[in-house]
Design an enzyme around this catalytic site. Sequence first.
Site, short mmCIF file in Angstrom:
data_model
loop_
_atom_site.label_atom_id
_atom_site.label_comp_id
_atom_site.label_asym_id
_atom_site.label_seq_id
_atom_site.Cartn_x
_atom_site.Cartn_y
_atom_site.Cartn_z
CG ASP A 246 18.86 12.25 -26.43
OD1 ASP A 246 18.99 11.85 -27.59
OD2 ASP A 246 19.32 11.67 -25.43
CD GLU B 115 -2.95 0.55 -0.15
OE1 GLU B 115 -3.03 -0.58 -0.61
OE2 GLU B 115 -3.46 1.53 -0.70
NE ARG C 236 20.05 7.84 -22.76
CZ ARG C 236 19.99 8.86 -23.61
NH1 ARG C 236 19.70 10.06 -23.17
NH2 ARG C 236 20.23 8.67 -24.89
C1 LIG Z 1 0.92 -0.16 -5.28
S1 LIG Z 1 1.97 1.20 -5.12
C2 LIG Z 1 1.28 2.10 -3.78
C3 LIG Z 1 0.38 3.20 -4.19
C4 LIG Z 1 -0.17 4.01 -3.01
N1 LIG Z 1 -1.16 3.27 -2.33
C5 LIG Z 1 -0.77 5.32 -3.52
O1 LIG Z 1 -1.95 5.33 -3.82
O2 LIG Z 1 -0.04 6.30 -3.64
C6 LIG Z 1 3.42 0.49 -4.44
C7 LIG Z 1 4.71 1.20 -4.74
O3 LIG Z 1 4.97 1.20 -6.12
C8 LIG Z 1 5.75 2.32 -6.46
N2 LIG Z 1 5.04 3.08 -7.50
C9 LIG Z 1 3.78 2.86 -7.92
N3 LIG Z 1 3.45 3.70 -8.90
C10 LIG Z 1 4.53 4.47 -9.14
C11 LIG Z 1 4.80 5.56 -10.03
N4 LIG Z 1 3.89 6.00 -10.88
N5 LIG Z 1 6.02 6.13 -9.98
C12 LIG Z 1 6.96 5.70 -9.12
N6 LIG Z 1 6.75 4.68 -8.23
C13 LIG Z 1 5.56 4.09 -8.24
C14 LIG Z 1 5.96 3.14 -5.19
O4 LIG Z 1 7.22 2.80 -4.66
C15 LIG Z 1 4.81 2.63 -4.31
O5 LIG Z 1 5.08 2.77 -2.95
#
Ligand SMILES: C[S@@+](CC[C@H](N)C(=O)[O-])C[C@H]1O[C@@H](n2cnc3c(N)ncnc32)[C@H](O)[C@@H]1O
Length: 246
Positions: free
Chosen positions: A171, A118, A156
Amino acid sequence: MMKIDVLSIFPEMFPGVLGHSILKKAAEKQAVSYNVVNFRDYADNRHQTVDDYPYGGGAGMVLKPQPIFDAVTDLVDKAESKKPRVILMCPQGESHTQKKAEELAREEHLIFICGHYEGYDERIREHIITDEISIGDYVLTGGELGAMVVIDSVVRLLPGVLGSEESHIQDSFSTGLLEHPHYTRPADFRGMKVPDILLSGNHKLIDEWRTKESLRRTYSRRPDLLDAAELSPEQRKWLEDIKKQQ
Ligand SMILES: C[S@@+](CC[C@H](N)C(=O)[O-])C[C@H]1O[C@@H](n2cnc3c(N)ncnc32)[C@H](O)[C@@H]1O
């Protein structure tokens, strides 16, 4: 040499990406060193648990503060630079951009924290991080893919990594515009021809064509970028002509 530490409970996900192409070459050239750490190893409980139920109830598990606090402290203690950027991968963070990649490429030490479940105990966000980065407005299962994206965009850019021509300077986004189209041999592929100007050998005209195509592409695909792009008076004039043509 830049040092990149990654905290993840799935470190096995990284060797494929870090061990190929430019990311691998960058490590071989000693522009960067990677260290992927399982923060479960820092859990101080018998079962090495890293998550727990949320206070107040509700669905999903929350990453506990202790393993992540202790892992970050240990990585900072071991590093020469005591001022790393500690980056929380999070869908609620600032959207990753080329500008952010350029900013991070100037640092000596980056620590990425990859979440799961979560999310994180809020005290991690409040007390040990310097940045929160999202790779887009969608939710991933974990932070690993996001960290890989950010690492790739940063590494990069490190000096010497892309070779002498430093091809990233042209780029998309680096100039504030989308990049112009590319063509390679043959000049005539099944009746589809390369623009004559690219075969002319006249570099001044080729540069001009590329800039105009870059402006045309940005105007048609990402006009929002033009607001911030720094354009010369001549480029502004070309842009006005392009707008009239379309
Ligand atoms: C299932 S997600 C948790 C989402 C959280 N409950 C919320 O609604 O903000 C689990 C983890 O995936 C990563 N994550 C998910 N979406 C991401 C995104 N768009 N960018 C970066 N990290 C992401 C983060 O580290 C997050 O803590």
